[in-house]
Motif scaffolding. Structure first.
Motif, PDB file in Angstrom:
ATOM      1  N   LYS A 193       4.833  -5.277   8.573  1.00 40.12           N
ATOM      2  CA  LYS A 193       4.747  -5.699   7.169  1.00 40.12           C
ATOM      3  C   LYS A 193       3.577  -6.634   6.877  1.00 40.12           C
ATOM      4  O   LYS A 193       3.147  -6.750   5.728  1.00 40.12           O
ATOM      5  N   ASP A 194       3.063  -7.316   7.891  1.00 37.41           N
ATOM      6  CA  ASP A 194       1.993  -8.291   7.650  1.00 37.41           C
ATOM      7  C   ASP A 194       0.597  -7.705   7.814  1.00 37.41           C
ATOM      8  O   ASP A 194      -0.399  -8.417   7.636  1.00 37.41           O
ATOM      9  N   TYR A 195       0.514  -6.420   8.166  1.00 36.54           N
ATOM     10  CA  TYR A 195      -0.801  -5.814   8.374  1.00 36.54           C
ATOM     11  C   TYR A 195      -1.555  -5.702   7.044  1.00 36.54           C
ATOM     12  O   TYR A 195      -1.013  -5.218   6.047  1.00 36.54           O
ATOM     13  N   ILE A 196      -2.810  -6.150   7.043  1.00 35.59           N
ATOM     14  CA  ILE A 196      -3.665  -6.042   5.859  1.00 35.59           C
ATOM     15  C   ILE A 196      -4.491  -4.766   5.975  1.00 35.59           C
ATOM     16  O   ILE A 196      -5.221  -4.574   6.955  1.00 35.59           O
ATOM     17  N   MET A 197      -4.356  -3.894   4.996  1.00 39.52           N
ATOM     18  CA  MET A 197      -5.012  -2.600   5.019  1.00 39.52           C
ATOM     19  C   MET A 197      -6.539  -2.744   5.001  1.00 39.52           C
ATOM     20  O   MET A 197      -7.086  -3.658   4.389  1.00 39.52           O
ATOM     21  N   GLN A 198      -7.192  -1.801   5.689  1.00 39.64           N
ATOM     22  CA  GLN A 198      -8.649  -1.783   5.744  1.00 39.64           C
ATOM     23  C   GLN A 198      -9.178  -0.493   5.115  1.00 39.64           C
ATOM     24  O   GLN A 198      -8.506   0.539   5.155  1.00 39.64           O
ATOM     25  N   ASP A 199     -10.372  -0.557   4.550  1.00 40.49           N
ATOM     26  CA  ASP A 199     -10.971   0.626   3.943  1.00 40.49           C
ATOM     27  C   ASP A 199     -11.127   1.731   4.989  1.00 40.49           C
ATOM     28  O   ASP A 199     -11.633   1.490   6.085  1.00 40.49           O
ATOM     29  N   GLY A 200     -10.676   2.932   4.654  1.00 38.36           N
ATOM     30  CA  GLY A 200     -10.817   4.062   5.569  1.00 38.36           C
ATOM     31  C   GLY A 200      -9.685   4.194   6.572  1.00 38.36           C
ATOM     32  O   GLY A 200      -9.732   5.086   7.428  1.00 38.36           O
ATOM     33  N   ASP A 201      -8.654   3.340   6.491  1.00 37.82           N
ATOM     34  CA  ASP A 201      -7.481   3.535   7.351  1.00 37.82           C
ATOM     35  C   ASP A 201      -6.844   4.884   7.016  1.00 37.82           C
ATOM     36  O   ASP A 201      -6.622   5.191   5.841  1.00 37.82           O
ATOM     37  N   VAL A 202      -6.563   5.679   8.053  1.00 33.44           N
ATOM     38  CA  VAL A 202      -5.812   6.929   7.856  1.00 33.44           C
ATOM     39  C   VAL A 202      -4.378   6.615   8.286  1.00 33.44           C
ATOM     40  O   VAL A 202      -4.140   6.251   9.436  1.00 33.44           O
ATOM     41  N   VAL A 203      -3.440   6.748   7.358  1.00 35.22           N
ATOM     42  CA  VAL A 203      -2.113   6.155   7.532  1.00 35.22           C
ATOM     43  C   VAL A 203      -0.980   7.159   7.489  1.00 35.22           C
ATOM     44  O   VAL A 203      -1.001   8.119   6.702  1.00 35.22           O
ATOM     45  N   LEU A 204       0.027   6.911   8.349  1.00 35.81           N
ATOM     46  CA  LEU A 204       1.294   7.616   8.268  1.00 35.81           C
ATOM     47  C   LEU A 204       2.368   6.537   8.118  1.00 35.81           C
ATOM     48  O   LEU A 204       2.607   5.764   9.058  1.00 35.81           O
ATOM     49  N   PHE A 205       2.969   6.445   6.943  1.00 37.80           N
ATOM     50  CA  PHE A 205       3.995   5.428   6.701  1.00 37.80           C
ATOM     51  C   PHE A 205       5.352   5.921   7.165  1.00 37.80           C
ATOM     52  O   PHE A 205       5.702   7.099   6.981  1.00 37.80           O
ATOM     53  N   PHE A 232       8.850   4.021  -0.508  1.00 35.43           N
ATOM     54  CA  PHE A 232       8.079   3.749   0.709  1.00 35.43           C
ATOM     55  C   PHE A 232       7.966   2.248   0.944  1.00 35.43           C
ATOM     56  O   PHE A 232       7.996   1.788   2.091  1.00 35.43           O
ATOM     57  N   GLU A 233       7.839   1.504  -0.145  1.00 34.08           N
ATOM     58  CA  GLU A 233       7.721   0.051  -0.027  1.00 34.08           C
ATOM     59  C   GLU A 233       9.090  -0.585   0.236  1.00 34.08           C
ATOM     60  O   GLU A 233       9.227  -1.453   1.105  1.00 34.08           O
ATOM     61  N   LYS A 234      10.105  -0.144  -0.491  1.00 32.49           N
ATOM     62  CA  LYS A 234      11.456  -0.705  -0.329  1.00 32.49           C
ATOM     63  C   LYS A 234      11.985  -0.508   1.087  1.00 32.49           C
ATOM     64  O   LYS A 234      12.593  -1.405   1.661  1.00 32.49           O
ATOM     65  N   ALA A 267       0.842  -1.199   0.000  1.00 35.38           N
ATOM     66  CA  ALA A 267       0.000   0.000   0.000  1.00 35.38           C
ATOM     67  C   ALA A 267       0.879   1.251   0.000  1.00 35.38           C
ATOM     68  O   ALA A 267       0.597   2.227  -0.698  1.00 35.38           O
ATOM     69  N   ALA A 268       1.957   1.204   0.765  1.00 37.28           N
ATOM     70  CA  ALA A 268       2.897   2.330   0.801  1.00 37.28           C
ATOM     71  C   ALA A 268       3.528   2.554  -0.562  1.00 37.28           C
ATOM     72  O   ALA A 268       3.799   3.681  -0.967  1.00 37.28           O
ATOM     73  N   GLY A 269       3.740   1.453  -1.296  1.00 38.77           N
ATOM     74  CA  GLY A 269       4.335   1.538  -2.625  1.00 38.77           C
ATOM     75  C   GLY A 269       3.465   2.263  -3.628  1.00 38.77           C
ATOM     76  O   GLY A 269       3.960   2.728  -4.661  1.00 38.77           O
ATOM     77  N   LYS A 270       2.156   2.381  -3.329  1.00 36.33           N
ATOM     78  CA  LYS A 270       1.272   3.153  -4.208  1.00 36.33           C
ATOM     79  C   LYS A 270       1.646   4.634  -4.187  1.00 36.33           C
ATOM     80  O   LYS A 270       1.438   5.348  -5.162  1.00 36.33           O
ATOM     81  N   ILE A 271       2.195   5.096  -3.054  1.00 32.10           N
ATOM     82  CA  ILE A 271       2.608   6.493  -2.931  1.00 32.10           C
ATOM     83  C   ILE A 271       3.960   6.696  -3.616  1.00 32.10           C
ATOM     84  O   ILE A 271       4.135   7.606  -4.425  1.00 32.10           O
ATOM     85  N   HIS A 272       4.899   5.809  -3.288  1.00 31.36           N
ATOM     86  CA  HIS A 272       6.225   5.883  -3.919  1.00 31.36           C
ATOM     87  C   HIS A 272       6.925   4.549  -3.686  1.00 31.36           C
ATOM     88  O   HIS A 272       6.814   3.961  -2.609  1.00 31.36           O
ATOM     89  N   SER A 273       7.654   4.083  -4.680  1.00 31.09           N
ATOM     90  CA  SER A 273       8.337   2.790  -4.568  1.00 31.09           C
ATOM     91  C   SER A 273       9.312   2.762  -3.396  1.00 31.09           C
ATOM     92  O   SER A 273       9.529   1.715  -2.778  1.00 31.09           O
TER      93      SER A 273
END
Length: 364
Positions: free
Chosen positions: A348-360, A313-315, A305-311
């Motif tokens: 890393k194993d957390y599965i994102m939920q609809d409406g999560d407000v996130v700070l990576f 963030f995922e790496k 999900a973080a990788g959707k913002i920038h690669s």
């Protein structure tokens, strides 16, 4: 997400496209008015963004977006090159899902390419052309896989799967009517077959029928029966009314919807149905600079999900601090949510939920 709007000529495709994108695609009363596909980008309505915008006094609100492609009307024989033929089919291969507009109204002033209004026949016409195109592709895949199996480099399971798909197509059934395991579905997705794509049927009814129940509309019932058989979604709307709605300002639009007994617009229904059909959802990021919605597939883990913002963030993913939208709004601020133990640090194993407000949090 890219949705292809398809249908026979003069069924209301371009009218619907105009309504949902305000792009002004040409809509005229003759076949092949749309030759090159019209493309429109629309924002996904999400009131949560406005609420968060006020909460953070943000400078910018960026909703998720959907790309709609208005594809030329298809005719019988397209798989053999009739009409716009392969050009039409190539445009469909590029979309994630198909919005199939079906005419379910009588109007002598609007020409029907086959002379009469018959939703089942119209759907069969388009489905058959897509099935014939897929059958041609499947035969090639079977030949290729057979050679690989004989050479010891192929998988017999894949060959069996291809044979089952071929049988389905020979019975004039779309591939989406079959049920696959998770592994099989991954393999099928890689074949880019036309009738494997999810479909949303849009029954285009007249303005006079807008207040009727589906059970009182025989033409719509034809579409409903086919949708159920294909495990496809069905939306019933008047493309003409949707076009009229979009031309009004928000206050007039609300009054018109109330007058017609409509709770939501066709666009909103289509987006909700599209998300459901493709298994999508949105997570949110919020701050003074920007409040934004990000579209991901249900089941996506935090790093991806973080990788959707920038690669990066995922790496370099370390963790994500997450607060549920409802908790954030009810408590009034991120700090208050944190004080009340409503902010969770996940790995890393957390599965994102609809409406999560996130700070990576990441480090590269």
């Amino acid at each position: 997400m890219k949705l292809g709007v398809v249908g026979l000529p003069n069924v209301g495709k371009s009218t619907l496209f105009n309504a949902i994108t305000q792009a002004g695609a040409e809509s005229a009363n003759y076949p092949f008015c749309t030759i090159e596909p019209n493309i429109g980008i629309v924002d996904v309505p999400d009131n949560r963004l406005n609420v968060l915008g006020k909460l953070y006094n943000t400078q910018k609100i960026t909703p998720a977006q959907i790309e709609f492609v208005d594809i030329a009307g298809l005719v019988r024989g397209a798989s053999k090159g009739e009409g716009l033929g392969n050009k039409f089919l190539s445009h469909i291969r590029e979309v994630d899902a198909i919005v199939h507009v079906v005419r379910c109204f009588e109007d002598e002033k609007i020409i029907h390419v086959d002379g009469t209004v018959n939703p089942k026949r119209d759907i069969d016409t388009i489905n058959l052309e897509l099935i014939l195109a897929d059958l041609e592709s499947i035969i090639k895949y079977i030949d290729k896989e057979t050679k690989l199996v004989k050479a010891g480099a192929g998988a017999k399971e894949n060959l069996t799967l291809l044979q089952n798909i071929k049988t389905c197509l020979e019975n004039e059934k779309p591939i989406r009517s079959l049920t696959f395991t998770e592994e099989e579905q991954k393999y099928v997705n890689g074949l880019f077959l036309l009738t494997a794509k999810p479909v949303i049927y849009v029954a285009n009814i007249s303005e006079n029928d807008i207040s009727k129940n589906i059970s009182d509309m025989p033409l719509v019932l034809q579409v409903k029966e086919i949708a159920i058989g294909e495990k496809a979604e069905l939306l019933v709307l008047s493309c003409k009314i949707e076009e009229e709605l979009i031309s009004l300002d928000s206050e007039e639009r609300d009054l018109f919807k109330e007058e017609l007994g409509l709770k939501t617009s066709g666009l909103e229904k289509l987006i909700v149905t599209s998300y459901s059909t493709l298994g999508l959802m949105s997570y949110l990021t919020a701050g003074e600079k920007e409040v934004r919605a990000w579209t991901i597939v249900k089941g996506t883990k935090a790093p991806q999900a973080a990788g959707k913002i920038h690669s990066d963030f995922e790496k370099g993913f370390i963790k994500a601090d997450i607060v549920k939208y409802d908790d954030l709004v009810s408590l009034g601020s991120y700090n208050s949510a944190k004080e009340h133990g409503k902010v969770a640090s996940v790995g890393k194993d957390y599965i994102m939920q609809d409406g999560d407000v996130v700070l990576f949090k990441f480090n590269v």
